[in-house]
Design an enzyme around this catalytic site. Structure first.
Site, PDB file in Angstrom:
ATOM      1  N   CYS A 119       0.861  -1.176   0.000  1.00 55.71           N
ATOM      2  CA  CYS A 119       0.000   0.000   0.000  1.00 55.71           C
ATOM      3  C   CYS A 119       0.903   1.234   0.000  1.00 55.71           C
ATOM      4  CB  CYS A 119      -0.880   0.007   1.243  1.00 55.71           C
ATOM      5  SG  CYS A 119      -2.176   1.265   1.189  1.00 55.71           S
ATOM      6  N   CYS A 121       0.051   4.413   1.533  1.00 54.76           N
ATOM      7  CA  CYS A 121      -0.247   5.507   2.473  1.00 54.76           C
ATOM      8  C   CYS A 121       0.920   5.862   3.391  1.00 54.76           C
ATOM      9  CB  CYS A 121      -1.500   5.203   3.278  1.00 54.76           C
ATOM     10  SG  CYS A 121      -1.425   3.679   4.205  1.00 54.76           S
ATOM     11  N   CYS A 129      -3.606   6.166  -0.171  1.00 54.59           N
ATOM     12  CA  CYS A 129      -3.111   4.828  -0.465  1.00 54.59           C
ATOM     13  C   CYS A 129      -2.639   4.641  -1.909  1.00 54.59           C
ATOM     14  CB  CYS A 129      -4.175   3.798  -0.103  1.00 54.59           C
ATOM     15  SG  CYS A 129      -4.568   3.841   1.660  1.00 54.59           S
ATOM     16  N   LYS A 198     -12.277  -4.455   3.633  1.00 56.30           N
ATOM     17  CA  LYS A 198     -11.650  -3.512   4.563  1.00 56.30           C
ATOM     18  C   LYS A 198     -12.557  -2.288   4.699  1.00 56.30           C
ATOM     19  CE  LYS A 198      -7.530  -0.708   5.217  1.00 56.30           C
ATOM     20  NZ  LYS A 198      -6.157  -0.453   4.773  1.00 56.30           N
ATOM     21  N   ARG A 208      -2.390   4.966  12.475  1.00 61.16           N
ATOM     22  CA  ARG A 208      -1.966   6.092  11.644  1.00 61.16           C
ATOM     23  C   ARG A 208      -0.910   6.926  12.344  1.00 61.16           C
ATOM     24  NH1 ARG A 208      -7.778   7.219   8.617  1.00 61.16           N
ATOM     25  NH2 ARG A 208      -7.785   5.155   7.646  1.00 61.16           N
ATOM     26  N   ARG A 220     -10.609   8.117   3.594  1.00 59.01           N
ATOM     27  CA  ARG A 220     -10.447   6.974   2.699  1.00 59.01           C
ATOM     28  C   ARG A 220     -11.797   6.377   2.270  1.00 59.01           C
ATOM     29  NH1 ARG A 220      -5.166   7.013   3.665  1.00 59.01           N
ATOM     30  NH2 ARG A 220      -4.215   6.263   5.595  1.00 59.01           N
ATOM     31  N   GLU A 236     -16.932  -7.526  -2.731  1.00 54.05           N
ATOM     32  CA  GLU A 236     -15.493  -7.247  -2.747  1.00 54.05           C
ATOM     33  C   GLU A 236     -14.698  -8.563  -2.687  1.00 54.05           C
ATOM     34  OE1 GLU A 236     -13.766  -4.547  -3.082  1.00 54.05           O
ATOM     35  OE2 GLU A 236     -15.186  -2.909  -2.759  1.00 54.05           O
ATOM     36  N   LYS A 251     -11.184  -6.854   7.808  1.00 50.72           N
ATOM     37  CA  LYS A 251     -10.536  -5.874   8.677  1.00 50.72           C
ATOM     38  C   LYS A 251     -11.438  -4.671   8.894  1.00 50.72           C
ATOM     39  CE  LYS A 251      -6.762  -2.670   8.512  1.00 50.72           C
ATOM     40  NZ  LYS A 251      -5.745  -2.069   7.709  1.00 50.72           N
ATOM     41  N   SER A 278      -5.374  -1.800  15.360  1.00 49.70           N
ATOM     42  CA  SER A 278      -4.742  -0.979  16.406  1.00 49.70           C
ATOM     43  C   SER A 278      -5.731  -0.447  17.438  1.00 49.70           C
ATOM     44  CB  SER A 278      -3.984   0.179  15.750  1.00 49.70           C
ATOM     45  OG  SER A 278      -4.855   0.970  14.971  1.00 49.70           O
ATOM     46  N   TYR A 317      -1.820  -7.237  17.542  1.00 46.61           N
ATOM     47  CA  TYR A 317      -0.751  -6.610  18.322  1.00 46.61           C
ATOM     48  C   TYR A 317      -0.618  -7.279  19.689  1.00 46.61           C
ATOM     49  CZ  TYR A 317      -1.400  -3.249  14.616  1.00 46.61           C
ATOM     50  OH  TYR A 317      -1.511  -2.679  13.375  1.00 46.61           O
TER      51      TYR A 317
END
Ligand code: PBG
Length: 328
Positions: A119, A121, A129, A198, A208, A220, A236, A251, A278, A317
């Site tokens: 990507c 971004c 992106c 997504k 970010r 976005r 999609e 996601k 995140s 994470y």
């Protein structure tokens, strides 16, 4: 006693508990995201993601040895280049931040699977992106021009030794464009994990900051999906399957368990990943820091629910913590 009660009692038995459990987590389920930064000798903590830091390439060897020793099979890389520009030049360079990181990781831990986020971004100065064009008085991402550079980025990662590429930009046709370029460059065996469904989510906030990739104007929503839509997600996903995606991804994860379930039911034969993003991590961390939630129990419950919904692998994470908790 009713059979359900009897069964629940039975499940408390230490020998039967694991045997009868429908869903079990293991370190083998996890992919850990890593943020790699230009420069040397730096480890810059990410304040909204306690325990995570931007690492320079020289810090990677120690980090990945620890990850591998915990039994985590894979990492996914995000890069913060020294120079950003309108077309994200560092992203397509063989000596860019991600190729450098891949080489360092492969040297330290050849067995660790290295996945790269494909990507722009993190590489563009505007934070979008892909390539941005002015159309009808407002700026927007040029889908088709972006496909070209996504292909180049994926090939640069493949040449550096990536084991899998993961396009995350939600551009139409990205899987086919990348597949074609990889095949032409001699990487027909390299799998593509597509961020197929997504959403334009508020839960990406901490990322970010971590990846220094906040859009400098606009948002976005022209390329990421409306959180209200699940049928659109299926469309999609269908397109990405037709274009040759090897693995699919949903996601974020926690607010989209229904989407995970739908995708798994529709494509049981395709491995499905879910990204516990995140903001989902930060939420648990913040509540735990305040003493409002038990971090161990909460995050294992979250991860179990994602797997129960149908995810085969989880990008999280919490991977390192979860491995320690599962062992303990
Ligand atoms: C985009 C990308 C994003 C995340 C992974 N890849 C952010 C975005 O779409 O703005 C977010 C992951 C997270 O929040 O943990 N390259």
């Amino acid at each position: 006693m009713f059979p359900t009660t009897r069964l629940r009692r039975l499940r408390q038995h230490p020998q039967l508990r694991d045997m009868l459990r429908e869903t079990t987590l293991s370190p083998r389920d996890f992919i850990l995201p890593l943020f790699v930064r230009f420069g040397r000798g730096e480890r810059i903590p990410i304040s909204s993601m306690p325990g995570h830091a931007q690492l320079t390439v020289d810090h990677l060897a120690d980090e990945v040895r620890e990850i591998a020793s915990l039994g985590i099979p894979a990492v996914i890389l995000f890069g913060i280049p020294e120079h950003k520009d309108a077309v994200g030049s560092d992203a397509c360079s063989d000596s860019g931040i991600i190729p450098q990181a891949i080489q360092a990781i492969k040297e330290a831990t050849p067995e660790l699977l290295v996945i790269t986020d494909v990507c722009f971004c993190e590489f563009t100065d505007h934070g979008h992106c892909g390539i941005v064009v002015e159309t009808g008085g407002h700026a927007d991402v040029d889908n088709d021009a972006t496909l070209e550079i996504l292909g180049r980025q994926a090939v640069a990662h493949a040449r550096a030794g990536a084991d899998m590429v993961a396009p995350s930009g939600m551009m139409d046709g990205m899987v086919r464009a990348i597949r074609t370029r990889l095949d032409e460059a001699g990487f027909a065996q390299l799998p593509v994990m597509s961020y197929a469904a997504k959403y334009a989510s508020a839960f990406y906030g901490p990322f970010r900051e971590a990846a220094e990739s906040a859009p400098q104007f606009g948002d976005r929503r022209t390329y990421q999906m409306d959180p209200a839509n699940a049928r659109e997600a299926m469309r999609e996903v269908q397109l990405d399957v037709a274009e040759g995606a090897d693995l699919l991804m949903v996601k974020p994860a926690l607010s989209y368990l229904d989407v995970i379930e739908r995708v798994k039911s529709a494509y049981p034969e395709l491995p499905l990943a879910a990204y516990n993003v995140s903001g989902e991590f930060a939420m648990v961390k913040a509540a735990a820091a305040n003493g409002w939630l038990d971090e161990r129990r909460t995050s294992l419950e979250v991860l179990t629910s994602i797997k129960r919904a149908g995810a085969d692998v989880i990008l999280t994470y919490h991977a390192k913590d979860a491995c320690r908790w599962l062992e303990g």
